[in-house]
Design a protein around this motif. Structure first.
Motif, short mmCIF file in Angstrom:
data_model
loop_
_atom_site.label_atom_id
_atom_site.label_comp_id
_atom_site.label_asym_id
_atom_site.label_seq_id
_atom_site.Cartn_x
_atom_site.Cartn_y
_atom_site.Cartn_z
N GLY B 239 5.78 -2.19 6.90
CA GLY B 239 7.07 -1.52 6.89
C GLY B 239 7.03 -0.17 6.21
N GLY B 240 6.16 0.69 6.71
CA GLY B 240 6.03 2.03 6.14
C GLY B 240 5.03 2.06 5.01
N SER B 241 4.34 3.17 4.88
CA SER B 241 3.33 3.27 3.83
C SER B 241 3.20 4.71 3.34
N PHE B 242 2.89 5.62 4.28
CA PHE B 242 2.78 7.06 3.96
C PHE B 242 1.75 7.31 2.87
N GLY B 243 0.72 6.48 2.88
CA GLY B 243 -0.32 6.60 1.87
C GLY B 243 -0.08 5.70 0.67
N GLY B 244 1.06 5.01 0.66
CA GLY B 244 1.50 4.34 -0.57
C GLY B 244 1.14 2.88 -0.72
#
Lengths: 287, 794, 156
Positions: B239-244
């Motif tokens: 559910g989304g990460s963006f590198g995180g």
């Protein structure tokens, strides 16, 4: 994590008041729940002792919006979405309609109630300044008594009101202002939607040939709670609402806010902005 | 439709789309298993403290408690890290930042466990707190990790040419300092993971919201002291990460795995939003000093750059993040004399690591602000200064790399962006409309009559631009190769899998498009397998915008291997002449001479019956790059992409509100493979970049975070940006699938810089500190409440 | 424990629940309707949006007990068996889905809008999903998908 508690959903006001009169300390009213549920879930200090919730959503006495010639009476458990759908409010109380339309998101407005906004009495409660300039009064009932007081007298401190433990706010009554009043509501947030207010202002003014007959001024988020500026209103009465006076009045609002609030970390920003935007409001309603 | 391609570059519906719109797609927290236990973390309210003892005696016999998991339960490495092993799985000796976890409780009920947390007695000694990175390298600074002997995480120098000579040749020298803020990735799904014990012969299986399963496997295996093959990581829908969701998820996976092995039960960890923001790493705040010498004709002669990054309490990816910074710190300009130092240091602040952009948004803000300022001093337009200095084919970068083997489209994206927005006309018009924003005297808080703004003058328009170049993939950070697995079934349906993991951006769809294009089949024939480290081979991480160029390259290889095999088989089977030509299109098979000869499924069935192998593994390795650490010289990346964004804003000069009317994003990502996905990257990246530009900020007080949820950590809503216009210039490149390169990060890195230049255009004053929030725009400074109490942000 | 009865995705259901659980917990844990997501727990992100008596609400802000006698629709109840709802189809064809975590809430908010206002302006569409945070898409393709759905519904 939600603490363990009980919830009761009475079908009439009397049952609810009976429960409240039992004087158990840890009872709390719930309607929309948009403050109470996350407050409980996050173990907020304000809600941590609650052991019994009374859901007032099924109580007919606190529902419905009634209009007569003099006033509108909004049930305490009416949601913001209900308020937005009411034509009388849209036409006769444009500031209230505007303030409500800026609150939270559709989902929040579908649950949150008008009474919840001022019973919770957060400094940034968006409807409070508006209800103050409309001279709203609220009906409060307990098993033994029934009273109606001005909203201004009801609010005491941030997150505190004069509601007794055995009482329920049942209705909000707002006198319909004469057509001679012009006014506006202003809200500043950090983004364009679902924003916590940094500044709110509400202004109602009646003038005759630019001479101010009556003016009502209130703010939120720049004062500890939503606040009416009665001294300023008195000062303005009878004055000519020209550009020079509007600037003077805006500056005086700044002074008043310092008196009420003192200087805070945010004052360096908020003070000039509140004066500028109050001036813009005054200019905006110029006829 | 493109003549060359049948699927590439068209609008293809995501392969996981139906599951996602119906709610059937399973994210990590949606998984449940028989006997599964839950867990909660023990933390203390300190940013820096020595732990003397932890007393569990009051809860040890509580029936809600199944087990207490501490450092003592770890069979292998007690400290882990992406680059350096400095992050304890459980901080039972010392806490160095408020997110640190001392121990973990597991049991049936998360609720009951939370009540137990309050009964644990932790005896600790608070230590002095280091929260200002500028003080980290002071002689008397307290050491965050004393065993390292310094708070310096890394130092990347770069020396090119002769700086003194360059400044001597300059007609003017400009020196400025910029700062950028700490921000949160803001993926909407908080972290969740489940570890399932598989018995002594199989080890452990971990299912989670994991960005890079192979990295997670390495961490978990180290911590459990198991061979890699006994740790299977399965990626749930992410559910989304963006590198995180890299380091944090590696640590959470390790904790869950330790607990699962100890209890012999499946163990789930799931975070609330507050825990997520508290413990997860963030984007590095930078302090950037730039000194630039330039000639009257606009040519930049020398640049001296000194950058300090706050790495927070752990190394994480800081060395790589700041390495990209040192390569790209001058911006996309050809400068003869460059002297750069980039350092990252430890503090007790939340640790910082990878986030979409990865060390580029910060220097872009600085260098693109500077370019506008130089243009203003020289009385030329912002595009002119960039044209004079911008990289072209054959240009030599700051690292001494000659740009070749691809179209260097910097000036082209700039021209298209300016032409499309009527940039120069608008820029000049806005600049000439004087702003009547009187200097406010905050010592006497009541406004003077002359300071009130006429209603008609409240809104000022501004337009600004920013350009960038960006090295594709990992560069000299490390080995760069990717793998893909393709298996055609005897009915013509296809399994596809790749060692790079889907992060939500649509990587699997892009890969399906590539396989479909090569094999001449429709995308609905392709089933994309879930990434399981037990089945797929390691393809390196989904980072550095390397999905398309590297993973796509591997998928193309795998498909080409099978295509060649099938072509040969068809020629033999259908007795086609040696000079005939077989082609596959839309699930049909053609001979140049005979026309339609068969259907794809039939050919596959025949091939299967004749014993032809219909499975392949594609491998794509990047060309070699090299790097000299001492002088910061070398071919840093094997190819680059270029972009230009133009932001148009309305600024309320009474309140400092910035409204983003339009962002025109012109990017050269190479060949666009997945049209809908590419457009989505631009819309999403620009929106994140805009949040970075105007309001997102995690503020801390002595290491403690004020904004722990989305009520105070504001990210853009549907109403915050009016229009985003993507334009693609598909430059040719010899690398990547058909020259397809990178897009995810370029879309984000430029936006804040373009917005800042636009606000400057509107107000006639420069900005040096992100974000351009209400106070920054009006007062050129940030205001902070005195403490971190909830509600104190009003 | 209290017993509540309500309509869930067009079926009459009942459940014995603790008073302190939220609607989202009831849906996810007791009915296994995991399409409803928790992103923040404070009503800011909208990932847990469901329809309650036709209105979009954050199921993390509603107590399960308050759903008694109500009509609840989750993402699992928005399509007609295997036939996708027009909004779902348009989300797919417009690329309105990336990671997909916000998608269920987004679809339900848009669905509530179109039920009440079949011909919304772009501003009204933006307002209707302002309470649904999306970090991937920048909203553009979502807004386009809703616009297209409204257009299709009006042509019928």
């Amino acid at each position: 994590m939600m603490p363990s508690l009980e919830i009761i959903t009475p079908k009439n006001l009397n049952d609810a008041l009976n429960l409240l009169s039992s004087k158990e300390k840890d009872i709390h009213i719930i309607a929309g729940g948009t403050d109470v549920v996350p407050g409980l879930n996050q173990e907020s200090n304000r809600f941590k002792d609650i052991r019994l919730l009374i859901d007032i959503n099924r109580i007919a006495e606190v529902k419905g919006i009634k209009t007569d010639k003099e006033k509108i009476s909004i049930g305490a458990a009416e949601t913001f979405s209900d308020v937005l759908q009411n034509e009388t409010i849209e036409k006769k109380f444009p500031l209230l309609w505007k303030a409500v339309s800026t609150i939270g998101s559709v989902q929040i407005r579908n649950r949150a109630t008008i009474a919840g906004n001022f019973v919770n009495n957060a400094p940034c409660a968006d409807t409070v300044p508006v209800l103050l300039v409309y001279n709203a009064t609220i009906e409060i009932e307990s098993q033994s008594s029934k009273r109606e007081i001005g909203l201004n007298d009801f609010l005491s401190a941030p997150y505190k009101t004069k509601l007794n433990a055995d009482e329920i706010v049942t209705r909000i009554n707002i006198p319909i202002p004469s057509n001679e009043f012009a006014g506006d509501f202003y809200k500043l947030g950090r983004r364009r939607a679902v924003a916590i207010s940094r500044i709110t202002l509400a202004l109602l003014m009646k003038s005759n040939d630019r001479i101010i007959d009556e003016i009502r001024i209130a703010s939120g988020a720049v004062t500890p709670i939503g606040t009416r500026f009665f001294d300023l209103e008195k000062f303005a009465k009878g004055k000519k609402a020209d550009d020079e006076f509007m600037k003077e009045l805006s500056g005086k609002l700044g002074e008043q806010i310092i008196q009420v609030t003192g200087l805070r970390w945010s004052s360096e920003y908020k003070l000039p902005v509140v004066q500028q935007m109050f001036y813009q409001l005054l200019k905006g309603i110029e006829r | 439709m493109n003549k060359e391609f049948s699927v590439v570059g068209t609008k293809v519906i995501r392969e996981d789309g139906v599951d996602k719109v119906t709610g059937h797609a399973k994210f990590a927290d949606d998984y449940k298993f028989d006997g599964m236990l839950h867990s909660v973390m023990l933390r203390i309210s300190e940013a820096h403290a020595k732990i003397n003892s932890i007393d569990f005696s009051e809860i040890e016999n509580n029936q809600s408690l199944f087990s207490i998991i501490t450092s003592a339960d770890i069979p292998g490495a007690k400290k882990v890290g992406m680059i350096k092993n400095d992050q304890p799985i459980f901080c039972d000796e010392k806490v160095v930042t408020p997110g640190d976890v001392l121990a973990m409780l597991v049991g049936e009920s998360e609720y009951e466990l939370r009540t137990l947390l309050k009964k644990i007695k932790v005896d600790y000694t608070p230590l002095p707190i280091l929260n200002d990175p500028k003080k980290s390298l002071d002689k008397d600074a307290i050491l965050i990790h004393p065993e390292t002997g310094t708070n310096l995480i890394c130092h990347h120098p770069l020396r090119k040419g002769d700086l003194e000579k360059g400044f001597a040749e300059s007609d003017d020298i400009l020196e400025q300092t910029y700062t950028t803020q700490l921000i949160e990735h803001g993926y909407i799904e908080p972290e969740a993971v489940i570890a399932i014990p598989l018995g002594s012969s199989q080890g452990v299986k971990v299912i989670g919201s994991i960005q890079n399963p192979f990295t997670t496997r390495r961490f978990v295996a180290n911590v459990l002291d198991l061979p890699l093959s006994k740790v299977r990581i399965v990626q749930a829908h992410l559910g989304g990460s963006f590198g995180g969701k890299d380091d944090t998820m590696c640590v959470l996976s390790a904790r869950a795995a330790v607990a699962a092995m100890k209890t012999n039960r499946p163990v789930k960890i799931r975070y609330t939003r507050e825990e997520s923001i508290l413990e997860s790493y963030k984007r590095h705040p930078y302090i950037l000093n730039y000194k630039i010498g330039y000639a009257k004709n606009g040519k930049i002669k020398a640049m001296k750059i000194d950058i300090l990054a706050d790495g927070g309490a752990y190394v994480s990816m800081s060395p790589f993040v700041t390495w990209r910074t040192v390569v790209q710190a001058t911006g996309p300009y050809e400068i003869e004399n460059v002297h750069t130092d980039v350092r990252a240091v430890y503090t007790n602040n939340p640790y910082t690591g990878a986030m979409r952009g990865f060390g580029s948004p910060q220097p872009i803000f600085a260098q693109e602000s500077l370019m506008d300022e130089i243009a203003a001093r020289l009385h030329i337009t912002p595009d002119e200064i960039r044209r004079i200095n911008g990289l072209k084919v054959g240009s030599i970068t700051a690292t001494g790399q000659t740009l070749k083997d691809h179209e260097v489209n910097l000036v082209r994206v700039l021209d298209v962006a300016c032409g499309n927005t009527d940039f120069i006309t608008k820029w000049k018009k806005n600049k000439n409309e004087k702003t009547h924003i009187a200097a406010l005297d905050f010592k006497s808080p009541v406004l003077k009559e002359s300071q009130f703004i006429k209603p008609g003058n409240l809104i000022k328009k501004g337009i600004g631009l920013a350009v960038s170049f960006r090295g594709c993939s990992l560069g000299a950070e490390g080995v760069d190769a990717a793998s893909a697995y393709l298996s055609i079934q005897n009915d013509g349906s296809v399994y596809l899998d790749c060692g790079l993991a889907e992060n939500g951006q649509g990587l699997r769809t892009t890969y399906s498009i590539i396989a479909s294009e090569v094999l001449g089949i429709t995308t609905d024939k392709i089933i994309y397998l879930e990434l399981d480290t037990g089945i797929t081979s390691d393809g390196g991480p989904t980072v550095a915008s390397r999905g398309t160029i590297m993973g796509g390259g591997a998928v193309k290889k795998a498909a080409e291997i099978l295509l060649e095999r099938l072509e040969k088989f068809v020629k033999d089977e259908f007795k086609l002449g040696e000079d005939d030509f077989v082609s596959f299109r839309e699930n049909l098979v053609f001979s140049r001479r005979k026309g339609l000869i068969s259907k794809f499924p039939e050919v596959c069935k025949l091939a299967f019956l004749k014993g032809v192998s219909l499975a392949s593994i594609g491998w794509y390795k990047s060309p070699n790059v090299h790097w000299d650490e001492k002088f910061g010289q070398g071919d840093a990346y094997f190819t680059y992409v270029y972009g230009c964004q133009v932001a148009e804003v309305s600024v309320n000069i009474a309140t400092g509100e910035v409204y983003i009317d339009k962002v025109t994003a012109v990017h050269d990502p190479g060949k666009v493979i997945n049209r809908l996905g590419a457009e989505g990257q631009v819309y999403g990246g620009v929106t994140q970049g805009a949040g970075y530009g105007i309001f997102e900020e995690v503020t801390t007080d002595k290491g403690f975070i004020r904004e722990l949820n989305f009520d105070t950590y504001t990210i853009p809503t549907s109403k915050d940006i009016d229009e985003i216009k993507p334009i693609f210039i598909e430059g040719k490149d010899s690398y990547g699938p058909w020259g397809g390169k990178s897009l995810g990060e370029p879309t984000l890195e430029l936006t804040a810089a373009a917005i800042s230049n636009a606000v400057s255009n509107a107000l006639g004053k420069r900005f040096f500190n992100l974000p351009l929030n209400l106070e920054e725009v009006l007062l050129s400074k940030k205001l902070r409440p005195a403490d971190t109490k909830r509600g104190s942000l009003l | 424990m209290i017993e509540i009865k309500f309509i869930l995705n067009k079926k009459h259901v009942s459940a014995k629940i603790e008073s302190n659980i939220r609607l989202i917990d009831l849906l996810r844990d007791k009915f296994n309707l995991t399409g409803t997501k928790e992103g923040c727990g404070v009503g800011e992100c909208g990932a847990c949006t469901v329809l309650m008596n036709g209105r979009a609400v954050n199921s993390c802000l509603v107590l399960a007990a308050q759903a008694d006698e109500s009509d609840i629709v989750t993402i699992e109840g928005i399509s007609n068996g295997d036939v996708l709802n027009p909004l779902q189809k348009n989300f797919l064809s417009h690329g309105a889905v990336q990671c997909g975590f916000c998608t269920p809430g987004m679809v339900l908010s848009a669905s509530a809008l179109l039920d009440q206002n079949p011909n919304p302006s772009e501003e009204e569409i933006k307002e209707s999903i302002a309470g649904n945070l999306c970090r991937c898409t920048g909203y553009k393709q979502i807004i386009d998908a809703v616009k297209e759905t409204a257009k299709e519904l009006n042509q019928k």
